[in-house]
Motif scaffolding. Structure first.
Motif, PDB file in Angstrom:
ATOM      1  N   SER A  27       0.852  -1.194   0.000  1.00 31.84           N
ATOM      2  CA  SER A  27       0.000   0.000   0.000  1.00 31.84           C
ATOM      3  C   SER A  27       0.884   1.239   0.000  1.00 31.84           C
ATOM      4  CB  SER A  27      -0.921   0.010   1.218  1.00 31.84           C
ATOM      5  OG  SER A  27      -0.170   0.057   2.420  1.00 31.84           O
ATOM      6  N   HIS A  28       0.340   2.337  -0.500  1.00 32.79           N
ATOM      7  CA  HIS A  28       1.053   3.606  -0.392  1.00 32.79           C
ATOM      8  C   HIS A  28       0.050   4.751  -0.244  1.00 32.79           C
ATOM      9  CE1 HIS A  28       1.366   3.506  -5.118  1.00 32.79           C
ATOM     10  NE2 HIS A  28       0.150   3.789  -4.742  1.00 32.79           N
ATOM     11  N   GLN A  29       0.549   5.839   0.310  1.00 33.56           N
ATOM     12  CA  GLN A  29      -0.254   7.051   0.456  1.00 33.56           C
ATOM     13  C   GLN A  29       0.103   8.014  -0.654  1.00 33.56           C
ATOM     14  OE1 GLN A  29      -0.114   9.041   4.269  1.00 33.56           O
ATOM     15  NE2 GLN A  29      -2.118   8.205   4.774  1.00 33.56           N
ATOM     16  N   LEU A  30      -0.918   8.689  -1.170  1.00 37.27           N
ATOM     17  CA  LEU A  30      -0.729   9.637  -2.260  1.00 37.27           C
ATOM     18  C   LEU A  30      -1.188  11.014  -1.793  1.00 37.27           C
ATOM     19  CD1 LEU A  30      -2.275   7.417  -5.099  1.00 37.27           C
ATOM     20  CD2 LEU A  30       0.158   7.683  -4.560  1.00 37.27           C
ATOM     21  N   PRO A  31      -0.287  11.817  -1.187  1.00 36.96           N
ATOM     22  CA  PRO A  31      -0.670  13.166  -0.760  1.00 36.96           C
ATOM     23  C   PRO A  31      -1.016  14.040  -1.964  1.00 36.96           C
ATOM     24  CG  PRO A  31       1.395  12.476   0.271  1.00 36.96           C
ATOM     25  CD  PRO A  31       1.098  11.500  -0.827  1.00 36.96           C
ATOM     26  N   LEU A  32      -2.025  14.880  -1.809  1.00 38.99           N
ATOM     27  CA  LEU A  32      -2.449  15.751  -2.894  1.00 38.99           C
ATOM     28  C   LEU A  32      -1.725  17.089  -2.835  1.00 38.99           C
ATOM     29  CD1 LEU A  32      -4.787  13.625  -2.744  1.00 38.99           C
ATOM     30  CD2 LEU A  32      -6.285  15.425  -3.560  1.00 38.99           C
ATOM     31  N   ALA A  33      -1.554  17.713  -3.977  1.00 41.58           N
ATOM     32  CA  ALA A  33      -0.941  19.040  -4.028  1.00 41.58           C
ATOM     33  C   ALA A  33      -1.843  20.080  -3.372  1.00 41.58           C
ATOM     34  CB  ALA A  33      -0.653  19.435  -5.476  1.00 41.58           C
ATOM     35  N   ARG A  34      -3.152  19.905  -3.514  1.00 41.48           N
ATOM     36  CA  ARG A  34      -4.156  20.774  -2.890  1.00 41.48           C
ATOM     37  C   ARG A  34      -5.299  19.905  -2.380  1.00 41.48           C
ATOM     38  NH1 ARG A  34      -5.305  26.239  -3.743  1.00 41.48           N
ATOM     39  NH2 ARG A  34      -3.920  27.458  -5.085  1.00 41.48           N
TER      40      ARG A  34
ATOM     41  N   ASP B  82      -5.295   6.930  -0.085  1.00 39.58           N
ATOM     42  CA  ASP B  82      -4.669   5.640   0.166  1.00 39.58           C
ATOM     43  C   ASP B  82      -4.891   4.724  -1.034  1.00 39.58           C
ATOM     44  OD1 ASP B  82      -3.770   6.230   2.762  1.00 39.58           O
ATOM     45  OD2 ASP B  82      -5.756   5.808   3.583  1.00 39.58           O
ATOM     46  N   ALA B  83      -3.859   3.986  -1.412  1.00 39.37           N
ATOM     47  CA  ALA B  83      -3.954   3.094  -2.571  1.00 39.37           C
ATOM     48  C   ALA B  83      -3.240   1.782  -2.294  1.00 39.37           C
ATOM     49  CB  ALA B  83      -3.365   3.769  -3.811  1.00 39.37           C
ATOM     50  N   VAL B  84      -3.643   0.752  -3.014  1.00 39.59           N
ATOM     51  CA  VAL B  84      -3.050  -0.577  -2.902  1.00 39.59           C
ATOM     52  C   VAL B  84      -2.537  -0.983  -4.280  1.00 39.59           C
ATOM     53  CG1 VAL B  84      -3.523  -3.028  -2.484  1.00 39.59           C
ATOM     54  CG2 VAL B  84      -4.484  -1.286  -0.950  1.00 39.59           C
ATOM     55  N   VAL B  85      -1.296  -1.459  -4.325  1.00 40.34           N
ATOM     56  CA  VAL B  85      -0.673  -1.900  -5.573  1.00 40.34           C
ATOM     57  C   VAL B  85      -0.494  -3.412  -5.539  1.00 40.34           C
ATOM     58  CG1 VAL B  85       1.407  -1.807  -7.004  1.00 40.34           C
ATOM     59  CG2 VAL B  85       0.512   0.285  -5.961  1.00 40.34           C
ATOM     60  N   VAL B  86      -0.905  -4.060  -6.621  1.00 41.81           N
ATOM     61  CA  VAL B  86      -0.719  -5.505  -6.792  1.00 41.81           C
ATOM     62  C   VAL B  86       0.343  -5.715  -7.859  1.00 41.81           C
ATOM     63  CG1 VAL B  86      -1.787  -7.624  -7.652  1.00 41.81           C
ATOM     64  CG2 VAL B  86      -3.041  -6.147  -6.060  1.00 41.81           C
TER      65      VAL B  86
END
Length: 340
Positions: free
Chosen positions: A7-14, A27-31
């Motif tokens: 999993s990883h977190q994707l902070p937004l620019a705004r 939050d996202a999950v990568v397979v």
């Protein structure tokens, strides 16, 4: 085959606000699926509105591990129905696995996914850039931070919707599309469509709630001055036929429908029915965006700016600049993790 998950977190620019709430990080999950020295990547996002968390998504993917790892590798669509059954209909988790399988299949053949499907990669439309709900002054700032796009998608769903569009129209001659995210009634849709048409708006995405009465959907469809595009009303393949006669087109999201296998089928059915076709995105990295982009040859409209909204993209893939999409040199979906 070998399957791995992270999993990883994707902070937004705004901060990103729609009618249902505000996001500052996704939050996202990568397979990752490995086979014969190649790997395929797929991504899905946590989404409280649809009941998905990182933990629930990982648990779902783990349930599918034996099925995936024992699969005698062939065309990805051969596994899709069994995946959905194994995961009890968890389309978000199914999406990550299905996309990874398509990516892997393309890489093993040395072809992009759209080439595997026999589609022409030169026949693609531009992407819009999304401006989320905010104060009008901040929305104007957001527009000027991303100038020169041919099309902007404006999120609406507040009392001052028309005022927002009038003010933004003073700043650009670009095409506008609006997305109400289920916030309007049929009467509001009909009334606002007339004013929006005069302001250079191309279409309205999902004005009514998905569970709105059927007669209200038909009334909005028949009396709107602008085309209506289904989003929340068109989640899975069975929904396409149900939207015909209530919407002029469909916008599919891979996470919602379960990946590239159903996405491809949904777009082909919509085109057969004479409906407009669109692919949108969640807020996702270039893994998810590059997978969505493989469907571009089948689209009238695209909204693939999710990775541009991030503070930092952990992956590479297609290039998107001022609406123009350039293919990655990599086969499959064309994405790669930066710190792989």
């Amino acid at each position: 085959m070998k399957l791995s998950i992270h999993s990883h977190q994707l902070p937004l620019a705004r901060p990103f606000t729609i009618s249902r709430g505000t996001l500052t990080s996704q939050d996202a999950v990568v397979v990752r699926i490995e086979h014969e020295g190649c790997e395929g990547l797929g991504e899905t996002t946590a989404n409280p509105y649809y009941g998905h968390t990182v933990d629930s998504l990982i648990a779902s993917v783990e349930k599918a591990r034996p099925l995936v790892e024992q699969f005698e590798f062939g065309r990805p669509e051969e596994l899709w129905n069994r995946l959905v059954e194994t995961l009890d209909g968890d389309m978000f988790a199914t999406c990550a696995i299905d996309v990874a399988l398509h990516d892997l299949f393309g890489r093993l053949q040395g072809k992009k996914c759209f080439e595997v499907w026999g589609l022409d990669g030169s026949l693609i439309c531009d992407s819009s850039y999304t401006i989320a709900i905010d104060s009008i002054d901040v929305m104007v700032e957001k527009l000027h931070e991303q100038p020169d796009w041919p099309t902007y998608k404006i999120k609406l769903g507040k009392d001052n919707d028309l005022e927002m569009i009038r003010r933004l129209r003073q700043e650009t001659d670009a095409v506008f599309r609006v997305d109400a995210n289920c916030a309007w009634t049929a009467e509001e849709t009909i009334e606002k469509s007339q004013a929006l048409e005069a302001l250079g708006v191309e279409f309205i995405e999902q004005p009514l709630p998905a569970d709105a009465p059927e007669d209200e959907k038909v009334r909005a469809y028949e009396q709107s001055a602008l085309p209506l595009i289904a989003d929340e009303s068109c989640l899975v393949p069975e929904d396409v036929a149900l939207c015909n006669g209530k919407f002029h087109g469909i916008n599919i999201k891979l996470c919602k429908c379960g990946g590239l296998t159903p996405g491809l089928a949904m777009l082909k059915e919509a085109r057969f029915l004479g409906m407009k076709t669109m692919v949108g995105c969640m807020i996702e990295s270039s893994i998810g965006i590059s997978a969505n982009a493989q469907l571009l040859p089948l689209l009238d409209y695209a909204d693939l700016d999710g990775a541009i909204l991030l503070k930092e993209d952990p992956a590479t893939g297609i290039n998107l600049k001022n609406g123009t999409i350039t293919w990655s040199e990599l086969p499959g979906c064309g994405s790669a993790l930066r710190n792989n």
